[in-house]
Design a protein around this motif. Structure first.
Motif, PDB file in Angstrom:
ATOM      1  N   ASN A 174     -20.227   6.323  -4.615  1.00  0.00           N
ATOM      2  CA  ASN A 174     -21.192   6.435  -3.521  1.00  0.00           C
ATOM      3  C   ASN A 174     -22.193   7.557  -3.796  1.00  0.00           C
ATOM      4  O   ASN A 174     -21.821   8.728  -3.778  1.00  0.00           O
ATOM      5  CB  ASN A 174     -20.472   6.712  -2.202  1.00  0.00           C
ATOM      6  CG  ASN A 174     -19.450   5.650  -1.887  1.00  0.00           C
ATOM      7  OD1 ASN A 174     -19.570   4.506  -2.325  1.00  0.00           O
ATOM      8  ND2 ASN A 174     -18.431   6.016  -1.141  1.00  0.00           N
ATOM      9  N   GLY A 217     -11.174   9.683  -2.402  1.00  0.00           N
ATOM     10  CA  GLY A 217     -11.825  10.980  -2.214  1.00  0.00           C
ATOM     11  C   GLY A 217     -13.170  10.857  -1.519  1.00  0.00           C
ATOM     12  O   GLY A 217     -14.056  11.683  -1.734  1.00  0.00           O
ATOM     13  N   ASN A 218     -13.312   9.838  -0.692  1.00  0.00           N
ATOM     14  CA  ASN A 218     -14.591   9.566  -0.002  1.00  0.00           C
ATOM     15  C   ASN A 218     -15.737   9.319  -0.981  1.00  0.00           C
ATOM     16  O   ASN A 218     -16.901   9.395  -0.602  1.00  0.00           O
ATOM     17  CB  ASN A 218     -14.988  10.709   0.942  1.00  0.00           C
ATOM     18  CG  ASN A 218     -13.962  10.961   2.006  1.00  0.00           C
ATOM     19  OD1 ASN A 218     -13.125  10.114   2.264  1.00  0.00           O
ATOM     20  ND2 ASN A 218     -14.038  12.128   2.627  1.00  0.00           N
ATOM     21  N   ARG A 219     -15.405   9.065  -2.240  1.00  0.00           N
ATOM     22  CA  ARG A 219     -16.465   8.953  -3.251  1.00  0.00           C
ATOM     23  C   ARG A 219     -16.712   7.525  -3.722  1.00  0.00           C
ATOM     24  O   ARG A 219     -17.787   7.236  -4.224  1.00  0.00           O
ATOM     25  CB  ARG A 219     -16.091   9.818  -4.472  1.00  0.00           C
ATOM     26  CG  ARG A 219     -16.097  11.315  -4.186  1.00  0.00           C
ATOM     27  CD  ARG A 219     -17.522  11.820  -4.108  1.00  0.00           C
ATOM     28  NE  ARG A 219     -17.621  13.180  -3.612  1.00  0.00           N
ATOM     29  CZ  ARG A 219     -17.478  14.268  -4.356  1.00  0.00           C
ATOM     30  NH1 ARG A 219     -17.188  14.158  -5.627  1.00  0.00           N
ATOM     31  NH2 ARG A 219     -17.619  15.452  -3.819  1.00  0.00           N
ATOM     32  N   LEU A 258      -5.675  -1.260  -6.443  1.00  0.00           N
ATOM     33  CA  LEU A 258      -6.946  -0.973  -5.760  1.00  0.00           C
ATOM     34  C   LEU A 258      -6.852   0.316  -4.961  1.00  0.00           C
ATOM     35  O   LEU A 258      -5.862   0.576  -4.275  1.00  0.00           O
ATOM     36  CB  LEU A 258      -7.260  -2.136  -4.803  1.00  0.00           C
ATOM     37  CG  LEU A 258      -8.436  -1.977  -3.847  1.00  0.00           C
ATOM     38  CD1 LEU A 258      -9.761  -2.053  -4.598  1.00  0.00           C
ATOM     39  CD2 LEU A 258      -8.403  -3.064  -2.767  1.00  0.00           C
ATOM     40  N   ARG A 259      -7.878   1.114  -5.058  1.00  0.00           N
ATOM     41  CA  ARG A 259      -7.982   2.296  -4.181  1.00  0.00           C
ATOM     42  C   ARG A 259      -9.396   2.307  -3.624  1.00  0.00           C
ATOM     43  O   ARG A 259     -10.372   2.460  -4.379  1.00  0.00           O
ATOM     44  CB  ARG A 259      -7.717   3.572  -4.972  1.00  0.00           C
ATOM     45  CG  ARG A 259      -7.827   4.855  -4.145  1.00  0.00           C
ATOM     46  CD  ARG A 259      -6.705   4.917  -3.109  1.00  0.00           C
ATOM     47  NE  ARG A 259      -6.506   6.235  -2.575  1.00  0.00           N
ATOM     48  CZ  ARG A 259      -7.091   6.715  -1.481  1.00  0.00           C
ATOM     49  NH1 ARG A 259      -7.927   5.942  -0.804  1.00  0.00           N
ATOM     50  NH2 ARG A 259      -6.845   7.919  -1.041  1.00  0.00           N
ATOM     51  N   THR A 260      -9.505   2.105  -2.323  1.00  0.00           N
ATOM     52  CA  THR A 260     -10.821   2.148  -1.690  1.00  0.00           C
ATOM     53  C   THR A 260     -11.046   3.551  -1.144  1.00  0.00           C
ATOM     54  O   THR A 260     -10.108   4.241  -0.745  1.00  0.00           O
ATOM     55  CB  THR A 260     -10.910   1.128  -0.547  1.00  0.00           C
ATOM     56  OG1 THR A 260      -9.808   1.317   0.318  1.00  0.00           O
ATOM     57  CG2 THR A 260     -10.905  -0.285  -1.068  1.00  0.00           C
ATOM     58  N   GLU A 261     -12.297   3.950  -1.137  1.00  0.00           N
ATOM     59  CA  GLU A 261     -12.688   5.255  -0.582  1.00  0.00           C
ATOM     60  C   GLU A 261     -11.863   6.387  -1.192  1.00  0.00           C
ATOM     61  O   GLU A 261     -11.333   7.244  -0.491  1.00  0.00           O
ATOM     62  CB  GLU A 261     -12.546   5.251   0.939  1.00  0.00           C
ATOM     63  CG  GLU A 261     -13.373   4.200   1.631  1.00  0.00           C
ATOM     64  CD  GLU A 261     -14.864   4.423   1.469  1.00  0.00           C
ATOM     65  OE1 GLU A 261     -15.291   5.552   1.157  1.00  0.00           O
ATOM     66  OE2 GLU A 261     -15.623   3.440   1.642  1.00  0.00           O
ATOM     67  N   SER A 306      -3.260   0.391  -3.350  1.00  0.00           N
ATOM     68  CA  SER A 306      -2.643  -0.892  -3.003  1.00  0.00           C
ATOM     69  C   SER A 306      -2.400  -1.704  -4.262  1.00  0.00           C
ATOM     70  O   SER A 306      -3.268  -1.769  -5.151  1.00  0.00           O
ATOM     71  CB  SER A 306      -3.560  -1.705  -2.081  1.00  0.00           C
ATOM     72  OG  SER A 306      -3.688  -1.066  -0.846  1.00  0.00           O
ATOM     73  N   THR A 343       0.851  -1.191   0.000  1.00  0.00           N
ATOM     74  CA  THR A 343       0.000   0.000   0.000  1.00  0.00           C
ATOM     75  C   THR A 343       0.890   1.245   0.000  1.00  0.00           C
ATOM     76  O   THR A 343       1.741   1.405   0.889  1.00  0.00           O
ATOM     77  CB  THR A 343      -0.911   0.028   1.239  1.00  0.00           C
ATOM     78  OG1 THR A 343      -1.682  -1.172   1.267  1.00  0.00           O
ATOM     79  CG2 THR A 343      -1.848   1.223   1.204  1.00  0.00           C
ATOM     80  N   GLU A 377       1.800   5.422   0.043  1.00  0.00           N
ATOM     81  CA  GLU A 377       1.378   6.535   0.894  1.00  0.00           C
ATOM     82  C   GLU A 377       0.087   7.154   0.384  1.00  0.00           C
ATOM     83  O   GLU A 377      -0.738   7.652   1.143  1.00  0.00           O
ATOM     84  CB  GLU A 377       2.475   7.610   0.948  1.00  0.00           C
ATOM     85  CG  GLU A 377       3.748   7.191   1.662  1.00  0.00           C
ATOM     86  CD  GLU A 377       3.624   7.279   3.173  1.00  0.00           C
ATOM     87  OE1 GLU A 377       2.552   7.649   3.661  1.00  0.00           O
ATOM     88  OE2 GLU A 377       4.612   6.925   3.859  1.00  0.00           O
ATOM     89  N   SER A 428     -25.133   7.960  -2.018  1.00  0.00           N
ATOM     90  CA  SER A 428     -25.666   8.379  -0.723  1.00  0.00           C
ATOM     91  C   SER A 428     -25.255   7.308   0.284  1.00  0.00           C
ATOM     92  O   SER A 428     -24.663   6.292  -0.097  1.00  0.00           O
ATOM     93  CB  SER A 428     -27.195   8.474  -0.785  1.00  0.00           C
ATOM     94  OG  SER A 428     -27.758   7.182  -0.758  1.00  0.00           O
ATOM     95  N   PRO A 429     -25.559   7.495   1.579  1.00  0.00           N
ATOM     96  CA  PRO A 429     -25.213   6.442   2.532  1.00  0.00           C
ATOM     97  C   PRO A 429     -25.826   5.086   2.180  1.00  0.00           C
ATOM     98  O   PRO A 429     -25.319   4.044   2.571  1.00  0.00           O
ATOM     99  CB  PRO A 429     -25.773   6.972   3.853  1.00  0.00           C
ATOM    100  CG  PRO A 429     -25.698   8.442   3.713  1.00  0.00           C
ATOM    101  CD  PRO A 429     -26.043   8.706   2.272  1.00  0.00           C
TER     102      PRO A 429
END
Lengths: 251, 518
Positions: B480, B453-455, B448-451, B381, B375, B377, B482-483
């Motif tokens: 994403n 930009g929180n998007r 892999l990149r999760t989350e 990953s 992973t 910085e 919405s929640p």
């Protein structure tokens, strides 16, 4: 572990019997660190709390995540309860090993503490904290944070498994709770700061002790990037080894 | 009164009995509740509603009632005995009858349920996903046989529930799926299809703090490999590379003994497969023993398994956490012979070819996956995996595979119905040869990149056969909304020769859709 409990008992005995800050200053860096770890769940025999992480980012807006965190010794399990699209996903830490699982994934994934699987906070931020196990501590000259006299500790990573290489850590002299932290990269660059509040209480070994209630992490390179970790509903629990099993992540 | 003396202490009796008794006095009502404290929870809304009707406030608002409800549960001598219930209704003074009836009959009946429900921890998630698929079949001959869709719409509902009731717990996964083929080169037998099925269920009970037994339909996986897990004798696929498709559960009996914090010993018997799981037909039950270990910075395990056909496999998996960012892992097995199908020239066969289980000779066959995950910085990953599968096709088997397929294609293009009929099993067996991989050497990579930009999440994957040089590229995206909602897409591009492993069915496939969670 027993040694840590002994130290903490002595510390709290000292506080309860009216030791002054001067008297407490005889404490070594390791004892101070061990006591402040317990305020964040590290080293306790079994504890559970609710954690809400509110992340704000100037580019992407806000993000709220909620977890139930269970911790004992150097094991912790964080289960996401919000948002619904991530509910049920779990982050398990056992010593240096970390796994991520979801009920419909059927298979736990081995991950590193640097990876972000459950929102903007690094996995190492969510799990319980045991700085005394992972860092060598050296006392620096005392300081005052918002009028509260504090010890200042320089923490250097003992190993390469930790999320942060070097930490400057302020701990209240009177309450032995964390007040502030600065996180540095290997090159010595400051990249995160954190402030702490410890308004929760936990009845441990017959005594009330404070427990962290809020941690605010700021990105120094991008000051608009802020994560607020709110801790609530803290309680002691008894766990069995099966509660932290890897297979349990996907069930 | 007959209502209250209902032979089975029915719910009508509960309502009237309680309301009238409660009307007598608060104390009486509390006693009623006390008599079967557990009853409160069993039919909590019902009983509480009755109390609320009589008193204009909720039962839980009375501290005394709450206290007694909490303490009277274990004190009741007769729980839920309907014979006692009827007998008790005779020879008692009318004034006390309702009280006694409720105390002896209604409350105890509900008490059991209360006792159960009070300790039950329920959890559930549901998911609705709709998606549209566009794909290009790669092989016209297979397409004519399988009548693959080129455009298709799918709607799925997935419900997952769990319940914990010490010392047991249970899980249930129900699926409902509907699909409609919108376009295909060859008209399909059915354009629309619907199905409802239980993909997983299990009941697990702790016999002792460290010992548990479970039974049910489950997906059981371990290790860190993404592309394959050779040590797993039950499942070929890991289910980690496709964002929509789920693995089908298999039926297991399982005993787990966690005899220390570090070690777990497990005995498993795979007793069957679900009706949707035809991957390993004909099915053969498998018994296995697995030891799992978690150390300070490493984890691993050993598994020995034996099928009813007496084929023994020994597997191992291991993961070393090298730093906060770096993992190394391996996953492998050795078995005698192989369950795979291999093409073989046979003059007597109509097409000159047949498939045989050539590795029945029981020579040891090895499979080993070596993996590395790092992973950065930035949060990205990278996983790189190398898989060696000795049971895969060697050069001679690959050549035979291509020639047998050519023969089958030619037969299907010809006018001889007998030859065409013989070509079908030849092609279909070649499509699913029951091997970990058809290639002997495969490279796999995942970025892999999760989350991000929180998007949402991004995953780019590639699997490359070092034997036939075919490659399968895939890109998976989620956004994403919405929640409770997200958009997703999954695009696959397969390149390589006509008979390469990854280009058997489709040249490309694109899935786009949305998920709602509730």
């Amino acid at each position: 572990m027993t040694k840590q409990i002994k130290y903490v008992s002595l510390i709290w005995l000292g506080i309860s019997t009216g030791f002054t800050a001067h008297g407490a200053s005889a404490l070594g860096a390791s004892e101070i660190l061990s006591a402040s770890d317990q305020i964040r769940g590290g080293g306790l025999p079994g504890v559970e709390w609710d954690l809400t992480i509110t992340a704000t980012d100037a580019d992407t807006g806000g993000d709220i995540r909620k977890f139930v965190v269970k911790a004992t010794g150097d094991q912790s399990l964080a289960e996401t309860t919000f948002p619904p699209r991530a509910a049920g996903s779990k982050l398990l830490q056992r010593s240096r090993n970390m796994w991520y699982g979801r009920p419909n994934l059927h298979r736990p994934i081995s991950i590193s503490s640097r990876q972000k699987m459950t929102g903007p906070a690094a996995n190492g931020d969510i799990a319980s904290t045991n700085y005394n196990q992972d860092y060598n501590a050296v006392l620096l000259p005392d300081d005052t944070i918002e009028g509260e006299p504090s010890y200042v500790l320089q923490l250097a990573a003992k190993n390469k498994w930790v999320t942060y290489d070097r930490i400057k850590y302020w701990v209240s002299k009177s309450r032995l709770v964390p007040l502030k932290a600065e996180f540095y990269t290997v090159s010595g660059k400051l990249f995160k700061t954190a402030s702490f509040e410890s308004k929760n209480e936990l009845l441990y070994q017959g005594k009330r002790q404070p427990f962290v209630s809020r941690m605010v992490i700021r990105d120094t390179l991008n000051p608009d990037n802020v994560s607020v970790l709110d801790y609530s509903d803290v309680k002691l629990r008894q766990y069995s080894a099966a509660d932290f099993s890897v297979d349990g992540l996907t069930q | 009164m007959k209502q209250a003396v209902s032979p089975v202490c029915g719910s009508a009796g509960v309502s009237d009995g309680m309301r009238q008794a409660a009307a007598t006095s608060d104390r009486a009502a509390i006693s009623i509740a006390h008599g079967g404290a557990a009853a409160f929870n069993a039919s909590r809304p019902y009983v509480e509603q009755a109390y609320w009707s009589a008193h204009g406030r909720r039962l839980s608002a009375f501290p005394a009632a709450k206290h007694e409800l909490g303490t009277g549960r274990d004190a009741h001598p007769k729980q839920g005995n309907n014979t006692d219930c009827v007998a008790a209704s005779f020879g008692v003074r009318r004034a006390n009858l309702q009280h006694i009836l409720f105390t002896l009959c209604i409350a105890p009946s509900a008490s059991i349920a209360h006792g159960i429900l009070d300790d039950v921890r329920l959890d559930g998630r549901q998911e609705l996903l709709g998606y549209y698929t566009v794909q290009e079949p790669a092989d016209a001959t297979l397409d004519s046989l399988l009548r693959l869709s080129s455009q298709q719409a799918d709607l799925e509902w997935r419900g997952d529930w769990s319940a914990g009731f010490d010392p047991c717990s249970a899980v249930l996964s129900v699926r409902a799926a509907g699909s409609r083929i919108l376009e295909s080169e060859y008209p399909p037998a059915r354009r629309s299809d619907t199905d409802v099925f239980v993909n997983a269920w299990a009941v697990r009970c702790k016999l002792a703090p460290a010992l548990s037994l479970s039974a049910g339909r489950q997906v059981i996986q371990w290790g860190s490999g993404i592309y394959r897990s050779p040590s797993n004798p039950f499942f070929i696929d890991t289910g980690k590379t496709h964002p929509v498709r789920e693995l089908y559960g298999k039926d297991f009996l399982r005993a787990t003994w966690q005899f220390s914090d570090e070690w777990t010993l497990e005995a498993l018997r795979n007793t069957g497969v679900g009706r949707r799981d035809g991957a390993l037909e004909p099915y053969s039950p498998i018994n296995a023993v697995r030891a799992n270990w978690v150390g300070q910075s490493a984890s691993g395990g050993l598994i020995a398994s034996k099928g009813d056909e007496q084929r023994t496999r020994l597997g191992a998996y291991f993961t070393q956490t090298l730093s906060d960012a770096w993992l190394l892992y391996l996953d492998g097995d050795v078995q005698r012979g192989s369950r795979g199908w291999y093409p073989e020239r046979q003059a007597a066969s109509p097409l000159g070819w047949r498939y045989v289980r050539a590795r029945e000779n029981r020579e040891p066959q090895h499979a080993l996956l070596l993996g590395n995950a790092y992973t950065f910085e930035s949060g990205w990953s990278l996983n790189i995996e190398y898989l060696f599968n000795e049971a895969g096709y060697d050069d001679a088997a690959r050549a035979a595979f291509a020639q047998s397929k050519d023969a089958a294609r030619a037969a299907l293009r010809g006018n001889d119905a007998g030859l065409a009929a013989a070509a079908v099993p030849l092609l279909l067996t070649g499509l699913e040869p029951h091997l970990l991989t058809r290639s002997r050497q495969t490279l796999f990579g995942q970025l892999l990149r999760t989350e991000w930009g929180n998007r949402g999440d991004v995953a780019l994957r590639a699997a490359h056969s070092l034997d036939d040089h075919g490659t399968s590229w895939s890109l998976s995206l989620t956004y994403n909304l919405s929640p409770s909602a997200e958009l997703f897409s999954y695009a696959v591009r397969n390149v390589g020769g006509q008979d390469s492993e990854f280009r058997q069915l489709f040249d490309y496939s694109v899935i786009a859709g949305a998920r709602w969670f509730f």
